[in-house]
Enzyme design. Structure first.
Site, PDB file in Angstrom:
ATOM      1  N   GLY A 175      16.472  36.477  65.810  1.00 44.35           N
ATOM      2  CA  GLY A 175      15.369  37.391  65.448  1.00 44.35           C
ATOM      3  C   GLY A 175      14.403  36.767  64.458  1.00 44.35           C
ATOM      4  O   GLY A 175      14.613  35.665  63.944  1.00 44.35           O
ATOM      5  N   GLY A 235      13.438  36.013  61.408  1.00 40.97           N
ATOM      6  CA  GLY A 235      14.053  36.008  60.079  1.00 40.97           C
ATOM      7  C   GLY A 235      13.050  35.770  58.968  1.00 40.97           C
ATOM      8  O   GLY A 235      13.301  36.041  57.796  1.00 40.97           O
ATOM      9  N   LYS A 264       4.231  33.831  58.795  1.00 43.94           N
ATOM     10  CA  LYS A 264       5.491  33.097  58.748  1.00 43.94           C
ATOM     11  C   LYS A 264       5.791  32.743  57.295  1.00 43.94           C
ATOM     12  O   LYS A 264       5.006  32.033  56.664  1.00 43.94           O
ATOM     13  CB  LYS A 264       5.408  31.826  59.597  1.00 43.94           C
ATOM     14  N   ASP A 268      16.253  33.127  53.217  1.00 42.46           N
ATOM     15  CA  ASP A 268      15.445  33.801  52.197  1.00 42.46           C
ATOM     16  C   ASP A 268      14.131  34.359  52.743  1.00 42.46           C
ATOM     17  O   ASP A 268      13.331  34.924  51.990  1.00 42.46           O
ATOM     18  CB  ASP A 268      15.158  32.831  51.028  1.00 42.46           C
ATOM     19  N   ASP A 302      15.430  29.869  71.592  1.00 43.25           N
ATOM     20  CA  ASP A 302      14.654  30.798  70.749  1.00 43.25           C
ATOM     21  C   ASP A 302      13.340  30.154  70.292  1.00 43.25           C
ATOM     22  O   ASP A 302      12.505  30.841  69.705  1.00 43.25           O
ATOM     23  CB  ASP A 302      15.477  31.255  69.535  1.00 43.25           C
TER      24      ASP A 302
HETATM   25  P1  AMP Z   1      14.174  27.872  63.478  1.00 46.80           P
HETATM   26  O1  AMP Z   1      15.211  26.813  63.555  1.00 46.80           O
HETATM   27  O2  AMP Z   1      13.162  27.689  62.376  1.00 46.80           O
HETATM   28  O3  AMP Z   1      13.512  28.118  64.793  1.00 46.80           O
HETATM   29  O4  AMP Z   1      14.934  29.227  63.080  1.00 46.80           O
HETATM   30  C1  AMP Z   1      16.051  29.715  63.776  1.00 46.80           C
HETATM   31  C2  AMP Z   1      16.365  31.106  63.278  1.00 46.80           C
HETATM   32  O5  AMP Z   1      16.602  31.079  61.873  1.00 46.80           O
HETATM   33  C3  AMP Z   1      15.274  32.131  63.505  1.00 46.80           C
HETATM   34  O6  AMP Z   1      15.892  33.370  63.717  1.00 46.80           O
HETATM   35  C4  AMP Z   1      14.550  32.116  62.174  1.00 46.80           C
HETATM   36  O7  AMP Z   1      13.852  33.317  61.923  1.00 46.80           O
HETATM   37  C5  AMP Z   1      15.688  31.932  61.216  1.00 46.80           C
HETATM   38  N1  AMP Z   1      15.275  31.304  59.963  1.00 46.80           N
HETATM   39  C6  AMP Z   1      14.904  30.021  59.743  1.00 46.80           C
HETATM   40  N2  AMP Z   1      14.617  29.808  58.448  1.00 46.80           N
HETATM   41  C7  AMP Z   1      14.772  30.986  57.817  1.00 46.80           C
HETATM   42  C8  AMP Z   1      14.626  31.433  56.473  1.00 46.80           C
HETATM   43  N3  AMP Z   1      14.252  30.597  55.499  1.00 46.80           N
HETATM   44  N4  AMP Z   1      14.889  32.725  56.209  1.00 46.80           N
HETATM   45  C9  AMP Z   1      15.282  33.569  57.173  1.00 46.80           C
HETATM   46  N5  AMP Z   1      15.462  33.228  58.443  1.00 46.80           N
HETATM   47  C10 AMP Z   1      15.197  31.952  58.773  1.00 46.80           C
HETATM   48 MG    MG Z   2      12.404  29.282  65.618  1.00 48.70          MG
END
Ligand code: AMP
Ligand code: MG
Length: 506
Positions: free
Chosen positions: A103, A105, A125, A137, A268
């Site tokens: 989701g 995040g 973002k 966070d 994702d």
């Molecule tokens: P990503 O690898 O950046 O595509 O992120 C994979 C998942 O981790 C997604 O659900 C993001 O929303 C979540 N995510 C990545 N970094 C953060 C963060 N600093 N805080 C909250 N969720 C995160």
């Molecule tokens: Mg992502």
């Protein structure tokens, strides 16, 4: 640093005075798909970079960034008045393994606007935690946000489908990563941020009605041409899957032709519209190395440059699996998925022909391209410089300039091997209409966002000087132009570039 929720700050929530028409179709899908969620404010917000070109395309006035309250809205320090911001739910396969629910995040949907470019969603973002933040966070750091901001616009300038970036704001708010860094927020813009993972989510939960609602939503959105259902046994969902397959194949062909390595091709991070999305440890190749791994955390090389086409295919199979309850015909799904292979190779060959200035296809073109790539790989020749010099050489040859090919020859150690190829190329160009060099210069960029260029802009920005971000934005927005006076940006990377290490940490 403790962040307060915007709802608790008693801030005014009057909407910034911009000429906006909200459509907000995604919000009407209902609570199964997204949760209302307010952004979390950041202290001492300031602009880091703004994208005037995109703002103008959206129909916004010249001094749009001076609009009262906009800086706060785009940093998440106050909600946009009309409606709630949303975090959407999705799941996905990460590094080949089912990861369950993920989701948004750290992304917040601000709404969907009716614009001269068509309906576009805005997303923040890094604007704080959401119900899907898990252990995170909800923040993004300045370093990775500069990379995302610049690369989205670089891709757009290259003609590669991508989410866009309208603005980048920064804050003194601290974020803990390997070290303490400062927070930033990117305003992203796209027709939709739906991912393969949105479909996988409802399939995994065994909620066929929600799955159908989502698919119907995409079909009705007119974001993409969905082929006639008649061609897919009257099955509208198979036709939708076909559209995603086609767009994904075309996207990856673009990446391979320009030398772009995404780095984290989890399902994702795969856009249902075939956009480049979620810029993390991406890299434009310097030396052409098919095995290059740009993500420091990818120890197995799953997302190495040359594996991207295969990985996209694998990801499409995950999406195909999720489409099963909709299509109800595994043979039909397989047929649609398998069309990827041909679509991708046609699309890539088309791109490579364009790089070579070829307009009249010949059957030997594929082997010519292959032999060029093999030579580049064996010498790790700089990818962007080779293609750009070759374009100029083609133009100079047409103008009968002596030694037109010399700057290309200078790139190789195995001169004989290159000269054999050059003869084949010249014979091939002879069968083409005039203007080969000029055509090539429109397909082989001078400027790409090399890691070291991003790194220099980041270091300056971390010291409080954002001018380099804006300079790069300007150069990368029109990467096929010569940009006199900026040749250093198109030069070979410095020795220290190879020691830049970029992980998933962002
Ligand atoms: P990503 O690898 O950046 O595509 O992120 C994979 C998942 O981790 C997604 O659900 C993001 O929303 C979540 N995510 C990545 N970094 C953060 C963060 N600093 N805080 C909250 N969720 C995160
Ligand atoms: Mg992502």
């Amino acid at each position: 640093m403790e962040f307060k929720n915007a709802d608790n700050l008693g801030m005014t929530s009057a909407a910034p005075a911009l000429p906006l028409t909200w459509l907000n179709r995604f919000a009407r899908l209902g609570p199964a798909f997204a949760t209302p969620c307010a952004p979390t404010p950041l202290p001492e917000a300031h602009w880091v970079a703004v994208n005037h070109r995109l703002a103008a395309d959206l129909g916004w006035p010249t001094h749009w960034q001076q609009t009262e309250g906009l800086l706060d809205v785009l940093t998440g320090n106050r909600p946009w008045a009309e409606h709630a911001s949303l975090a959407s739910v999705y799941s996905g396969h990460q590094f080949g393994v089912w990861a369950g629910q993920l989701g948004d995040g750290r992304a917040l949907w601000l709404g969907e606007l009716d614009t001269p470019l068509g309906p576009l969603e805005l997303q923040l973002k890094g604007a704080g935690q959401t119900p899907y933040s898990r252990m995170g966070d909800g923040r993004a750091v300045l370093r990775s946000s500069i990379r995302e901001f610049l690369c989205s616009e670089a891709m757009h300038g290259l003609g590669i489908p991508t989410t866009r970036a309208l603005a980048l704001t920064g804050s003194k708010g601290r974020v803990i990563r390997e070290t303490l860094e400062t927070a930033a927020v990117v305003t992203r813009v796209a027709p939709s941020f739906l991912r393969f993972g949105h479909f996988e989510h409802f399939a995994a939960l065994n909620q066929p009605e929600a799955l159908r609602q989502l698919a119907d939503f995409v079909c009705a959105s007119q974001w993409m041409d969905v082929p006639d259902a008649e061609a897919h046994h009257g099955n509208a969902y198979a036709a939708l899957l076909q559209a995603v397959v086609d767009r994904t194949a075309d996207l990856i062909a673009h990446w391979q032709a320009v030398g772009f390595c995404h780095g984290v091709m989890n399902t994702d991070n795969m856009s249902i519209l075939g956009l480049t999305i979620d810029y993390g440890p991406f890299q434009f190749l310097d030396g052409y190395d098919p095995q290059h791994i740009c993500n420091h955390s990818d120890s197995q090389g799953r997302y190495a440059f040359q594996r991207q086409p295969q990985v996209a295919y694998w990801n499409l199979f995950c999406l195909g699996q999720a489409f099963m309850p909709l299509v109800n015909d595994s043979d039909l799904i397989l047929k649609v998925l398998e069309s990827y292979t041909q679509r991708f190779s046609n699309s890539l060959l088309e791109r490579m022909r364009a790089k070579l200035g070829l307009t009249q296809p010949q059957t030997t073109d594929a082997s010519l391209v292959e032999d060029i790539c093999k030579l580049l790989a064996s010498e790790r020749t700089d990818h962007t410089i080779f293609w750009r010099r070759l374009s100029h050489a083609a133009k100079d040859l047409e103008n009968a300039q002596a030694k037109a090919l010399q700057p290309v020859t200078d790139l190789f150690l195995d001169r004989q091997r290159w000269q054999d190829l050059a003869l084949r190329l010249q014979a091939r160009w002879a069968a083409e209409p005039a203007g080969t060099g000029a055509r090539m210069l429109q397909h082989n960029p001078k400027m790409v966002l090399r890691n070291h260029l991003g790194e220099q802009a980041i270091r300056q920005a971390q010291a409080g000087d954002f001018s380099e971000v804006q300079t790069l934005l300007k150069l990368l927005s029109s990467p096929f132009d010569e940009h006199p006076g900026y040749d250093a940006y198109a030069d070979f990377p410095p020795a220290w570039a190879s020691s830049i290490s970029i992980s998933c940490s962002s």
